[in-house]
Enzyme design. Structure first.
Site, PDB file in Angstrom:
ATOM      1  N   SER A  39      -9.084   3.591   3.009  1.00  0.00           N
ATOM      2  CA  SER A  39      -7.965   4.031   2.192  1.00  0.00           C
ATOM      3  C   SER A  39      -7.266   2.916   1.432  1.00  0.00           C
ATOM      4  O   SER A  39      -6.383   3.180   0.616  1.00  0.00           O
ATOM      5  CB  SER A  39      -6.942   4.754   3.077  1.00  0.00           C
ATOM      6  OG  SER A  39      -6.434   3.881   4.082  1.00  0.00           O
ATOM      7  N   SER A  68     -10.283   1.380   7.168  1.00  0.00           N
ATOM      8  CA  SER A  68      -9.702   1.463   5.825  1.00  0.00           C
ATOM      9  C   SER A  68      -9.297   0.135   5.211  1.00  0.00           C
ATOM     10  O   SER A  68      -8.952   0.090   4.039  1.00  0.00           O
ATOM     11  CB  SER A  68      -8.474   2.385   5.853  1.00  0.00           C
ATOM     12  OG  SER A  68      -8.867   3.721   6.026  1.00  0.00           O
ATOM     13  N   LYS A  91       0.842  -1.202   0.000  1.00  0.00           N
ATOM     14  CA  LYS A  91       0.000   0.000   0.000  1.00  0.00           C
ATOM     15  C   LYS A  91       0.875   1.248   0.000  1.00  0.00           C
ATOM     16  O   LYS A  91       1.859   1.337   0.744  1.00  0.00           O
ATOM     17  CB  LYS A  91      -0.921  -0.018   1.220  1.00  0.00           C
ATOM     18  CG  LYS A  91      -1.938   1.112   1.272  1.00  0.00           C
ATOM     19  CD  LYS A  91      -2.868   0.929   2.459  1.00  0.00           C
ATOM     20  CE  LYS A  91      -3.805   2.122   2.615  1.00  0.00           C
ATOM     21  NZ  LYS A  91      -4.705   1.964   3.784  1.00  0.00           N
TER      22      LYS A  91
END
Length: 473
Positions: free
Chosen positions: A151, A175, A76
């Site tokens: 996210s 997230s 990520k």
């Protein structure tokens, strides 16, 4: 033989260890799928094709060591990776190459992954959408123009579409779980202190975990990362190297009281009928298996809406810290409106007010844990509505965006406030075929219980057999 991406991450790792497939073959397969589908989904901000193939060849030439040896996997973009571009979702930070890995990134590399690329994430991470100038919006592969959430939106889009077998994600207020729900995946948030933590900002709300197609794959990821080391601020008891995988295969205890909460605790918001139906089908399955379902009511003192201002205070100060420390003045014009709003707002927050806001969140978390202790596990919708169209929550107005996001994601922040484990499971699809998840939340440190219950539900719902249309292309 089925396409390689049809295999679970567990099956791929077993085949790699037995030399039935090579890391080079597997990595090339995923790079071809990323080339074909990645841009349309907004899944990646960087793809490291040459470096990935070189890493795969090295893995093929070495004896297997780590649990993930030779497995191609993305990281990520919010988390530092030594020697790799890491923008933290921000055009203002584009081109930054960290010298050191983040803690979990380093553990994943030690476990033997081949890094495919960096997945798309919102600027500094406080959004439940993934829309930045760095890549097209991250979309769920299950619907035309539906947001993958955030996210970890890019990570979830990649795994759901078969562009990666498993993905690194992180969860500050939901997230990992809301992208998993939007994309039909398992999203596991570990207890605070269970595995190495993210940096101690955001009042220690963050935790890194997997988005995965199966419970076994999520368990494999957590076992590969391993228990925390010295120097961590929060510590759960240590666990055995195969604790999560063993729990995923074991039945949970015979007698569990499972609280069912449908009220999002957010003004003028009710859980959508599709989200209520997801909880209903999960509750019926658990009752059939012999577990007690206990409808629970949310006390007025624990309505999430009362924490909007203190939560924004904590986020604003944390985001302003990122801006001040990492973004030169001349590059700050490239920051997105929501980031600028938080950074400007932080200037008005005194030290006393920031401490008071943290204290309010801590008091609410303590009260929540006392309330939740009346049941063994709490079940809620993952979000108050199914996946929304891309752009629906990006209002570019500070308070309006914050209010809209909290209404939609009202169920997930409590696990972060409390440091408790939580998971989103894709038990349902609505009439349009869009996945709808349910959240299970246990008490801090009860990660194995949550993993066992998740594994049991996977046997009932077999969600790993559901795929979006592009899966077969």
């Amino acid at each position: 033989m089925a396409d390689l991406h049809e295999l679970s991450a567990e099956a791929q790792c077993a085949a790699l260890r037995r030399r039935e497939i090579s890391s080079s073959e597997l990595t090339a397969h995923y790079l071809a799928r990323i080339e074909r589908h990645g841009e349309a989904l907004g899944a990646f901000v960087n793809v490291f094709a040459e470096a990935a193939m070189a890493g795969a060849r090295r893995a093929d030439s070495q004896p297997p060591e780590g649990l993930l040896h030779g497995l191609p996997m993305p990281l990520k973009d919010l988390h530092p990776a030594a020697g790799l571009p890491t923008s933290m979702g921000s055009a203002a930070l584009e081109g930054w190459i960290p010298a050191q890995d983040g803690a979990v990134v380093g553990r994943l590399r030690q476990a033997g992954i081949v890094v495919l690329g960096k997945t798309h994430a919102p600027e500094f991470g406080p959004c439940c959408y993934t829309e930045t100038p760095l890549a097209p919006p991250a979309l769920s592969p299950y619907g035309q123009g539906l947001s993958a959430s955030g996210s970890s939106g890019g990570a979830a889009a990649a795994v759901a579409a078969g562009l990666a077998p498993l993905a690194h994600a992180s969860d500050g207020l939901g997230s990992t779980r809301t992208p998993a729900s939007n994309c039909g995946l398992v999203g596991f948030k570990p207890s605070r202190g269970r595995i190495p933590s993210v940096l101690p900002g955001w009042y220690q709300l963050g935790s890194e975990g997997p988005v995965a197609r199966t419970v076994g794959d999520a368990a494999l990821y957590l076992d590969a990362v391993g228990t925390i080391g010295p120097g961590e601020l929060w510590r759960q008891p240590t666990w055995t190297p195969d604790a999560h995988r063993r729990a995923a295969r074991m039945p949970p205890p015979d007698r569990l009281r499972i609280g069912l909460l449908i009220d999002p605790g957010s003004d003028e918001t009710e859980a959508h009928a599709d989200c209520q139906e997801a909880c209903a089908v999960a509750a019926r399955a658990l009752e059939t298996l012999g577990y007690e379902i206990v409808p629970v009511a949310l006390p007025s003192a624990l309505r999430i809406w009362t924490l909007l201002e203190p939560l924004c205070d904590v986020l604003s100060v944390g985001i302003a810290g990122h801006v001040q420390l990492q973004i030169p003045e001349e590059r700050r014009a490239a920051l997105m409106p929501y980031t600028r709003w938080h950074a400007q707002r932080a200037v008005e927050i005194s030290g006393i007010r920031h401490a008071q806001s943290q204290a309010r969140i801590a008091a609410a978390a303590s009260a929540w844990l006392k309330w939740q202790s009346e049941v063994d596990v709490l079940m809620t919708p993952t979000s108050s509505a199914p996946a929304l169209p891309s752009g629906a929550l990006r209002l570019d107005d500070g308070w309006a965006s914050s209010e809209a996001m909290l209404r939609w994601s009202a169920f997930t922040p409590w696990a972060n406030f409390c440091g408790a484990p939580a998971v989103s499971l894709p038990v349902h699809q609505n009439a349009c075929g869009v996945p709808v998840g349910v959240q299970l939340m246990a008490r801090p440190g009860q990660d194995e219980l949550l993993m066992s219950l998740s594994g049991l539900l996977e046997q009932v719902f077999a969600w790993h057999q559901r795929h979006p249309p592009m899966w077969h292309r």
